[in-house]
Design a protein around this motif. Sequence first.
Motif, PDB file in Angstrom:
ATOM      1  N   UNK A 229       0.849  -1.193   0.000  1.00  0.00           N
ATOM      2  CA  UNK A 229       0.000   0.000   0.000  1.00  0.00           C
ATOM      3  C   UNK A 229       0.884   1.242   0.000  1.00  0.00           C
ATOM      4  N   UNK A 230       0.652   2.112  -0.970  1.00  0.00           N
ATOM      5  CA  UNK A 230       1.352   3.398  -1.023  1.00  0.00           C
ATOM      6  C   UNK A 230       0.336   4.489  -0.722  1.00  0.00           C
ATOM      7  N   UNK A 231       0.618   5.277   0.305  1.00  0.00           N
ATOM      8  CA  UNK A 231      -0.298   6.338   0.735  1.00  0.00           C
ATOM      9  C   UNK A 231       0.289   7.703   0.408  1.00  0.00           C
ATOM     10  N   UNK A 232      -0.553   8.560  -0.162  1.00  0.00           N
ATOM     11  CA  UNK A 232      -0.172   9.938  -0.482  1.00  0.00           C
ATOM     12  C   UNK A 232      -0.481  10.843   0.708  1.00  0.00           C
ATOM     13  N   UNK A 233       0.486  11.640   1.119  1.00  0.00           N
ATOM     14  CA  UNK A 233       0.319  12.508   2.286  1.00  0.00           C
ATOM     15  C   UNK A 233      -0.795  13.535   2.118  1.00  0.00           C
ATOM     16  N   UNK A 234      -0.814  14.242   0.983  1.00  0.00           N
ATOM     17  CA  UNK A 234      -1.735  15.374   0.826  1.00  0.00           C
ATOM     18  C   UNK A 234      -3.183  14.925   0.678  1.00  0.00           C
ATOM     19  N   UNK A 235      -3.411  13.881  -0.126  1.00  0.00           N
ATOM     20  CA  UNK A 235      -4.782  13.431  -0.379  1.00  0.00           C
ATOM     21  C   UNK A 235      -5.211  12.320   0.572  1.00  0.00           C
ATOM     22  N   UNK A 236      -4.254  11.669   1.230  1.00  0.00           N
ATOM     23  CA  UNK A 236      -4.433  10.484   2.074  1.00  0.00           C
ATOM     24  C   UNK A 236      -4.951   9.286   1.282  1.00  0.00           C
ATOM     25  N   UNK A 237      -4.966   9.395  -0.048  1.00  0.00           N
ATOM     26  CA  UNK A 237      -5.416   8.271  -0.878  1.00  0.00           C
ATOM     27  C   UNK A 237      -4.378   7.157  -0.857  1.00  0.00           C
ATOM     28  N   UNK A 238      -4.870   5.916  -0.964  1.00  0.00           N
ATOM     29  CA  UNK A 238      -3.994   4.758  -0.931  1.00  0.00           C
ATOM     30  C   UNK A 238      -4.201   3.913  -2.184  1.00  0.00           C
ATOM     31  N   UNK A 239      -3.090   3.408  -2.702  1.00  0.00           N
ATOM     32  CA  UNK A 239      -3.160   2.520  -3.862  1.00  0.00           C
ATOM     33  C   UNK A 239      -2.350   1.268  -3.564  1.00  0.00           C
ATOM     34  N   UNK A 240      -2.720   0.172  -4.224  1.00  0.00           N
ATOM     35  CA  UNK A 240      -1.958  -1.073  -4.115  1.00  0.00           C
ATOM     36  C   UNK A 240      -1.164  -1.260  -5.399  1.00  0.00           C
ATOM     37  N   UNK A 241       0.130  -1.482  -5.245  1.00  0.00           N
ATOM     38  CA  UNK A 241       0.971  -1.741  -6.407  1.00  0.00           C
ATOM     39  C   UNK A 241       1.925  -2.881  -6.076  1.00  0.00           C
ATOM     40  N   UNK A 242       2.384  -3.619  -7.093  1.00  0.00           N
ATOM     41  CA  UNK A 242       3.349  -4.694  -6.842  1.00  0.00           C
ATOM     42  C   UNK A 242       4.642  -4.140  -6.250  1.00  0.00           C
ATOM     43  N   UNK A 243       5.301  -4.931  -5.446  1.00  0.00           N
ATOM     44  CA  UNK A 243       6.539  -4.515  -4.795  1.00  0.00           C
ATOM     45  C   UNK A 243       7.570  -4.017  -5.803  1.00  0.00           C
ATOM     46  N   UNK A 244       7.672  -4.703  -6.956  1.00  0.00           N
ATOM     47  CA  UNK A 244       8.692  -4.326  -7.936  1.00  0.00           C
ATOM     48  C   UNK A 244       8.392  -3.007  -8.642  1.00  0.00           C
ATOM     49  N   UNK A 245       7.169  -2.501  -8.476  1.00  0.00           N
ATOM     50  CA  UNK A 245       6.823  -1.219  -9.097  1.00  0.00           C
ATOM     51  C   UNK A 245       6.942  -0.029  -8.148  1.00  0.00           C
ATOM     52  N   UNK A 246       7.336  -0.302  -6.903  1.00  0.00           N
ATOM     53  CA  UNK A 246       7.400   0.777  -5.914  1.00  0.00           C
ATOM     54  C   UNK A 246       8.439   1.825  -6.299  1.00  0.00           C
ATOM     55  N   UNK A 247       9.660   1.385  -6.634  1.00  0.00           N
ATOM     56  CA  UNK A 247      10.714   2.346  -6.968  1.00  0.00           C
ATOM     57  C   UNK A 247      10.391   3.134  -8.235  1.00  0.00           C
ATOM     58  N   UNK A 248       9.937   2.494  -9.336  1.00  0.00           N
ATOM     59  CA  UNK A 248       9.554   3.294 -10.511  1.00  0.00           C
ATOM     60  C   UNK A 248       8.430   4.284 -10.221  1.00  0.00           C
ATOM     61  N   UNK A 249       7.453   3.870  -9.413  1.00  0.00           N
ATOM     62  CA  UNK A 249       6.344   4.766  -9.075  1.00  0.00           C
ATOM     63  C   UNK A 249       6.837   5.960  -8.274  1.00  0.00           C
ATOM     64  N   UNK A 250       7.622   5.713  -7.233  1.00  0.00           N
ATOM     65  CA  UNK A 250       8.116   6.804  -6.402  1.00  0.00           C
ATOM     66  C   UNK A 250       9.079   7.690  -7.168  1.00  0.00           C
ATOM     67  N   UNK A 251       9.871   7.112  -8.039  1.00  0.00           N
ATOM     68  CA  UNK A 251      10.789   7.906  -8.846  1.00  0.00           C
ATOM     69  C   UNK A 251      10.040   8.907  -9.705  1.00  0.00           C
ATOM     70  N   UNK A 252       8.922   8.477 -10.269  1.00  0.00           N
ATOM     71  CA  UNK A 252       8.098   9.377 -11.076  1.00  0.00           C
ATOM     72  C   UNK A 252       7.507  10.488 -10.212  1.00  0.00           C
ATOM     73  N   UNK A 253       7.049  10.158  -9.019  1.00  0.00           N
ATOM     74  CA  UNK A 253       6.426  11.147  -8.148  1.00  0.00           C
ATOM     75  C   UNK A 253       7.438  12.111  -7.530  1.00  0.00           C
ATOM     76  N   UNK A 254       8.626  11.621  -7.214  1.00  0.00           N
ATOM     77  CA  UNK A 254       9.617  12.438  -6.511  1.00  0.00           C
ATOM     78  C   UNK A 254      10.548  13.164  -7.471  1.00  0.00           C
ATOM     79  N   UNK A 255      11.092  12.407  -8.427  1.00  0.00           N
ATOM     80  CA  UNK A 255      12.104  12.973  -9.323  1.00  0.00           C
ATOM     81  C   UNK A 255      11.546  13.412 -10.669  1.00  0.00           C
ATOM     82  N   UNK A 256      10.318  12.986 -10.960  1.00  0.00           N
ATOM     83  CA  UNK A 256       9.698  13.403 -12.218  1.00  0.00           C
ATOM     84  C   UNK A 256      10.026  12.534 -13.407  1.00  0.00           C
ATOM     85  N   UNK A 257      10.659  11.378 -13.165  1.00  0.00           N
ATOM     86  CA  UNK A 257      10.974  10.477 -14.285  1.00  0.00           C
ATOM     87  C   UNK A 257      11.015   9.046 -13.794  1.00  0.00           C
TER      88      UNK A 257
END
Length: 257
Positions: A229-257
């Motif tokens: 479960x990945x939770x967004x601080x501002x919206x408090x929304x939660x999504x379920x993603x596979x473990x192997x997709x965590x780093x690509x997902x966070x990289x897009x949200x944090x670094x923009x790519x």
Amino acid sequence: RNFIFRSREFEQMEVEYFIPPGDDVWEPFHKQWMEDSKDFLTSLGLREDLMGWDVHEGDGLAHYARACTDITFRFPFGVQELMGIAARGNFDLTQHSEGSGKNLDYFCDATKEKYIPHCIEPSLGVDRLFLALICSAYAEDEVGGEKRNYLSFSPKIAPVKVSVLPLLKNKEPLVKAARELYDKLRTRWNVSWDATGAIGRRYRRADEVGTPFCVTIDFDTIEKDGSVTVRDRDTTEQIRIPMEEVIPYLSKQIDGY
């Protein structure tokens, strides 16, 4: 005084941007630096509604300056200067040349002219910028009927990017899976580990220090599909993603790519 706004020792960032001389040359450069400086500050997360302009005129303008405009910020203790953008003419290099006895003329290959460059100088206090970022980020809302205080830092400047939360600290398979993810994430970003207390309380602790994302490892992670479960601080929304997709997902949200 006023927290870190004014102190005996401080960090200052400046750019000496050299331009050709001429009464019709400096204004477009000065205007462009004003626009770019404001865009830079808002890109970091400063609230535009708390920012303003203060144009120096008359006695408020240094004798050698063509123009000087401050970007102001409305702190809790009042409107104060945050950043200055000055058109300083050739005063700086002229003084350096006279003081050192060195010729600081510049030869322009394009125009075949020799001149002492003029200067646009953006100047920004680092401590004041940090304080303005904290003031901009402070937010209050209500989640589940409870008041919440949090820091809505942009992910790009948040001190802690992600908090990893094993659902239970006394279940070794959960802790092991969470620790493996934590070790991977901290090779990329500053990451926190929190295994104590109810999950909702841990979310609140992360919110209060401005952590943009929480990743929770639960029994579905280790017993079913390997998702988290990945939770967004501002919206408090939660999504379920596979473990192997965590780093690509966070990289897009944090670094923009």
